[in-house]
Enzyme design. Sequence first.
Site, PDB file in Angstrom:
ATOM      1  CG  HIS A   1      -5.659  34.132 -28.928  1.00  0.00           C
ATOM      2  ND1 HIS A   1      -5.658  34.843 -27.753  1.00  0.00           N
ATOM      3  CD2 HIS A   1      -4.444  34.351 -29.498  1.00  0.00           C
ATOM      4  CE1 HIS A   1      -4.489  35.463 -27.608  1.00  0.00           C
ATOM      5  NE2 HIS A   1      -3.736  35.188 -28.643  1.00  0.00           N
TER       6      HIS A   1
ATOM      7  N   PRO B   1       1.331  30.623 -20.887  1.00  0.00           N
ATOM      8  CG  PRO B   1       2.405  31.533 -19.039  1.00  0.00           C
ATOM      9  CD  PRO B   1       1.088  30.970 -19.484  1.00  0.00           C
TER      10      PRO B   1
ATOM     11  N   GLY C   1       3.015  26.145 -30.901  1.00  0.00           N
ATOM     12  CA  GLY C   1       3.851  26.934 -29.983  1.00  0.00           C
ATOM     13  C   GLY C   1       4.354  26.077 -28.840  1.00  0.00           C
TER      14      GLY C   1
ATOM     15  CG  ASN D   1      -3.141  25.517 -36.183  1.00  0.00           C
ATOM     16  OD1 ASN D   1      -2.001  25.924 -36.392  1.00  0.00           O
ATOM     17  ND2 ASN D   1      -3.849  25.902 -35.131  1.00  0.00           N
TER      18      ASN D   1
ATOM     19  CB  ILE E   1      -1.489  28.992 -38.463  1.00  0.00           C
ATOM     20  CG1 ILE E   1      -1.956  28.776 -39.888  1.00  0.00           C
ATOM     21  CG2 ILE E   1      -1.513  30.492 -38.118  1.00  0.00           C
ATOM     22  CD1 ILE E   1      -1.168  29.505 -40.954  1.00  0.00           C
TER      23      ILE E   1
ATOM     24  CG  HIS F   1      -2.883  33.078 -33.527  1.00  0.00           C
ATOM     25  ND1 HIS F   1      -2.800  31.838 -32.964  1.00  0.00           N
ATOM     26  CD2 HIS F   1      -2.243  33.923 -32.670  1.00  0.00           C
ATOM     27  CE1 HIS F   1      -2.147  31.914 -31.821  1.00  0.00           C
ATOM     28  NE2 HIS F   1      -1.796  33.171 -31.625  1.00  0.00           N
TER      29      HIS F   1
ATOM     30  NE  ARG G   1      26.051  19.910   0.152  1.00  0.00           N
ATOM     31  CZ  ARG G   1      26.845  19.223  -0.661  1.00  0.00           C
ATOM     32  NH1 ARG G   1      26.351  18.677  -1.756  1.00  0.00           N
ATOM     33  NH2 ARG G   1      28.131  19.099  -0.416  1.00  0.00           N
TER      34      ARG G   1
ATOM     35  CB  SER H   1      24.829  17.915  -5.635  1.00  0.00           C
ATOM     36  OG  SER H   1      25.923  17.350  -6.322  1.00  0.00           O
TER      37      SER H   1
ATOM     38  CD  GLU I   1      18.045  22.095 -14.785  1.00  0.00           C
ATOM     39  OE1 GLU I   1      17.665  22.256 -15.967  1.00  0.00           O
ATOM     40  OE2 GLU I   1      19.168  21.641 -14.501  1.00  0.00           O
TER      41      GLU I   1
ATOM     42  CG  PHE J   1      21.353  25.413 -12.764  1.00  0.00           C
ATOM     43  CD1 PHE J   1      21.668  26.238 -13.832  1.00  0.00           C
ATOM     44  CD2 PHE J   1      22.393  24.851 -12.050  1.00  0.00           C
ATOM     45  CE1 PHE J   1      22.985  26.478 -14.187  1.00  0.00           C
ATOM     46  CE2 PHE J   1      23.713  25.074 -12.398  1.00  0.00           C
ATOM     47  CZ  PHE J   1      24.014  25.894 -13.472  1.00  0.00           C
TER      48      PHE J   1
ATOM     49  CG  ASP K   1      30.771  23.579  -9.583  1.00  0.00           C
ATOM     50  OD1 ASP K   1      31.745  22.971 -10.076  1.00  0.00           O
ATOM     51  OD2 ASP K   1      29.760  23.006  -9.179  1.00  0.00           O
TER      52      ASP K   1
ATOM     53  CG  HIS L   1      27.678  26.008 -11.707  1.00  0.00           C
ATOM     54  ND1 HIS L   1      28.205  26.297 -12.943  1.00  0.00           N
ATOM     55  CD2 HIS L   1      27.234  24.718 -11.782  1.00  0.00           C
ATOM     56  CE1 HIS L   1      28.103  25.227 -13.728  1.00  0.00           C
ATOM     57  NE2 HIS L   1      27.512  24.269 -13.049  1.00  0.00           N
TER      58      HIS L   1
END
Lengths: 685, 685
Positions: free
Chosen positions: A29, A118, A159, A188, A190, A264, A359, A386, A418, A444, A476, A480
């Site tokens: 690029h 990413p 992006g 830019n 683009i 680009h 937990r 939780s 998250e 999640f 739930d 979930h």
Amino acid sequence: MGYTDLDWLAINAIRLLAVDATFAANSGHPGAPMGMAPVAHVLFNRILKYNPKNSKWVNRDRFVLSNGHACMLQYALLHVAGYKISMDDIKAFRTVDSITPGHPEAHDTDGIEVTTGPLGQGFANAVGLAIANHHAAGVFNKPGFELFNNYTYCFLGDGCMMEGVASEAASLAGHLQLGSLIAIWDDNHISIDGDTNCAFTEDVALRFKAYGWHIEVVADGDNDLDGIEAAIKKCQAVHDKPSLIKLRTTIGFGSKLQGTGGVHGAPLKADDIKQVKEKFGFDSAKTFVVPQEVYDMYNKHGAEGAAQEQEWNQLLSKYSGSHKAEAEDLKVRLSGDLPEGWEKNLPTYSPSDPAVASRKLSEIVLQKIHQAIPSLVGGSADLTGSNLTRWKDAVDFQPPSLGLGDWTGRYIRYGVREHAMGAIMNGLAAYGTVIPYAGTFLNFVSYAAGAVRLSALSQVRVIWVATHDSIGLGEDGPTHQPIETLAHFRALPNCMVWRPADGNETSAAYYVALTSKHTPSIIALSRQNLPHLETSTIERASKGAYVVHEAEKADITLVSTGSEVGICIDAVKYLKEKHNLAARVVSVPCFEVFDAQPKEYRLSVLPDGIPSLSVEVMSTMGWERYTHEQFGLNRFGASGAYKDVYKKFEFTPEGISKRAVATVEFYKDVPNIRSPINRAFQQLI
Amino acid sequence: MGYTDLDWLAINAIRLLAVDATFAANSGHPGAPMGMAPVAHVLFNRILKYNPKNSKWVNRDRFVLSNGHACMLQYALLHVAGYKISMDDIKAFRTVDSITPGHPEAHDTDGIEVTTGPLGQGFANAVGLAIANHHAAGVFNKPGFELFNNYTYCFLGDGCMMEGVASEAASLAGHLQLGSLIAIWDDNHISIDGDTNCAFTEDVALRFKAYGWHIEVVADGDNDLDGIEAAIKKCQAVHDKPSLIKLRTTIGFGSKLQGTGGVHGAPLKADDIKQVKEKFGFDSAKTFVVPQEVYDMYNKHGAEGAAQEQEWNQLLSKYSGSHKAEAEDLKVRLSGDLPEGWEKNLPTYSPSDPAVASRKLSEIVLQKIHQAIPSLVGGSADLTGSNLTRWKDAVDFQPPSLGLGDWTGRYIRYGVREHAMGAIMNGLAAYGTVIPYAGTFLNFVSYAAGAVRLSALSQVRVIWVATHDSIGLGEDGPTHQPIETLAHFRALPNCMVWRPADGNETSAAYYVALTSKHTPSIIALSRQNLPHLETSTIERASKGAYVVHEAEKADITLVSTGSEVGICIDAVKYLKEKHNLAARVVSVPCFEVFDAQPKEYRLSVLPDGIPSLSVEVMSTMGWERYTHEQFGLNRFGASGAYKDVYKKFEFTPEGISKRAVATVEFYKDVPNIRSPINRAFQQLI
């Protein structure tokens, strides 16, 4: 201020390195590097505080290239600035085993803070780096000792601006009033689909204002170096808000295709390169050219940084005299090790202890170790009660003005964000003074898959406290209840997925997660109560798998994790009484750690000669690697009380036994049953 | 306007149904239903256009409860309004196999448009529903025939507001000027961690203004029914912007804990219920009470809706006369079937055709079928030129005022918003007139994992065109090269993951994806060119796996997908020449479809008596289900030209052969080698 032709020579040399490298690689690029070279030069030659000879100095300014595809810009800067990136490395851009891959990778390349590409991730990492900076300043700075005062600068493109992970992070950064964060948006116009007008017409500056950010605008980012410098300095002076600079640039500046999508994501054509070089006053016959005076001007700035580090080291030295405990703490943190003896705080259990949800067992671990490990910084995506992620009397990390905590706080209220939480943790871990953990429901963690992947790739120690780990969460319901989640993250390289079965295994999960400096962990924890096993110990569980229940002349091995191990133990009795079958039980709290054990050990746990059956209330995918037959849930779950749900899907001693009997029957005529541990060949690592 | 005590009776009855049901289930969320009952009543009794006796009428208004945990509100409304939810169903809230699960599930429950609960998803679904509405109006409305003029209403809470997926969707909705979308934000200041002040202090209304939304504020959502109705009506009148109503409410209104987190996610205590019922003028000894006059007032509104549907049917009837082709098209779309003979347009190939990248093969499919399937609506997350998702001369779906397309457009510029794209596609599919597909890199489908999961759970036909499907993408490197992605989505129930090896397999993938009305598909496609196989046909590939190359007295079966099938074919020659081994080759374009074939067929593809080796350039996880040994990549990839990367990791005829030889050797003394297709017992479905 006072920019001269030499500055433009440097800017154009940087542009042309990107042009030459992408052309040589026939890939990459050039557009963003050519457009952002002016701001990059101002930043790296005038503003950024760094010592290129020690890229790990903890009070350096951080630089994040969130639009990671523009990495030739970063490689060029690091090269010119004197980091360990040679011109040969630049020439090897995007070739196998180079330190200049297609997107910046932190674990391989000197001067790269975080792994980006990413989109949106780098920006959220930068928020994490800025949080860590504010936290370190809160904890370590003392009157006369401003040990931590670095800025975090982040470049990002359109992006990144469109990605939800960046929106989440921006909202939190505004809430937290992160004054040391300065983001520079390459406006830019683009993106790959062409003019951003086709999909992205919002008022970005107004949006960031709504988040609570300070905004600066530079109308001519192609030419106005003074304006760029002035904008950055104004942002530096704003201490109670993060800052965004809206920088209007021309993508591919200098190319015949400048200002279009054509520049680009593909190298410039040969004739275009020729005219660009001529336009910039370079010899079009030469490639990979950096004039010596450009190196010299960067060396001068680098030398200033080296001197700043030296001063800082002297300050630290004085600090060690007057603030001994803090200095010692800092030293340990920077080593990446944990304070000696911390592990003595890990709770252990015996079978007579009452059944507890894992937990809750996790909460007990955090309660017991948080004083011994001051670098531990927790949080939750708005599920604190939780996930049970907050120890008693924890102080929240908050800007003091809100009256809800302060900068020393070790508990972050991430909000229902998250994905940003995952990416922010990557930034926290990269800073060097903090070990981050945070909670959400296991289901999640998938929202944050993009960030978890980068934790693994960039080899950072990040811990997910992933509660409500199965259909055992009950009412739930299917929306979930994770089915595919463990398979997903078990398939991710360099990611430890733990699913402890009891108290000792939960302590083991934390032990290995905290002592693994270069690997993220996901600890899957139950909502429902689990009994403590007869034979579990931290040491045994730390091997990733071990025999929980041995049997002479066993007919079958039941292999399980987490909440199902206890049910397998009950199935042993059922199998003996109703079917006269002898069953062994193996607990596998962590595939990845078990895989790393010597083969001899693995075969002792899952031996030849005995058929095996895995039992786990989710996708069976991956279990074929360890067992001959699999009992799982390759469908979605159900909403109801957890015992009813387990019964519906037959995860009961009876249901397990039924399948164990079928397995024994199925293998009764097979001679020399081979353990799945035996393989024809080794996998590439 | 003109609200009376009867309205308050209805509102309080709805509140108390939520109170009673959560108490009976000992689980659930009474707070949001109690707080939002006033606006819900105004909407469902005065505004919303629906016929409860035909919940599928296509021009009904859509209602989405994005804060799906508040589903007792929705169940109560649907019950009172006369949908197929009985009082017994309400009493069975959150019990196994009820139609009133812990979060709303569209495939099971009458009147539920989309499956919600995972936060932010419903809001993005609503954007998809509104896009589909604008598109249907663009395509079908004619002078005098306003067939499509429904609104989409969406309730959302603070949690949804914090999620990135909602931010992405909101930005796109503003860009697209979706005037038929009205979102109502329950601004109750409470999330699970307490006052939203701890993590969420941005100016939401200003943010939505920046996205291009119209904003209304209702300061007293607890009492001001006139204000609520007026705000909704003002929003209805704004046709060139989506609208957000900031509705200030008190969570758990009426409870002793109202306005606190204590009433969010746990049933009220018995004494609290008693005082609430008394405060509302209900008999505290009775449960699950709806006064007849409440049913009556809702029946009246429902009857109006039924009459509206009847009028609409008459309009459609006239339309069928004057606009025959359009009416026929609409009829086919609403049936969920595809136009007869569409499949004749699918391209087929023979081995003499030139090698082509499967992303390009996908483009050819789209080019050839788009006229035959007018309901097909595509898009990309800003990777159009890479995904090749846009047929020649496609019109963009854009608000006409931008001059970039119009409402009839069948190509959506999603921007770099993968998560919203996935969730929007779920909304598009749910509307009933559109079959959505969209592109991104396979690696970034993970960004949308939360939405893909709900595609599968809610059984909608959504197609991901997932290009750049492996290390074969080359230079972009490990940040972009999927390793765990196929395993992840293969482990997801009711999700077809395709990885076609050539042209016929690509056509097969589209054939099965398009004819599977209740299953989403991910089609993984290569960047590099692939040769066409000797024996592939659409029919054979449509079985999910088939024998590509048969061999007499084979020593081994090579089992592969996508770009590696061709290399396996080359390995056959290598194995014969260098090792005198006979190898079969099997292509497995789709696990899920293969699993659904009769066992006899599956055993003919993967027979007993022969050892097998899978070959796929990513995580081996899951392949143990089909093969004895696995050659894959359980580590991250590398940046470089794709052939260099394949060579590095030994995905060459030689590298495959080496492992095939080891596999044959490993199995040479095993008598009666059993195919992994044979299992001791069936999995639960």
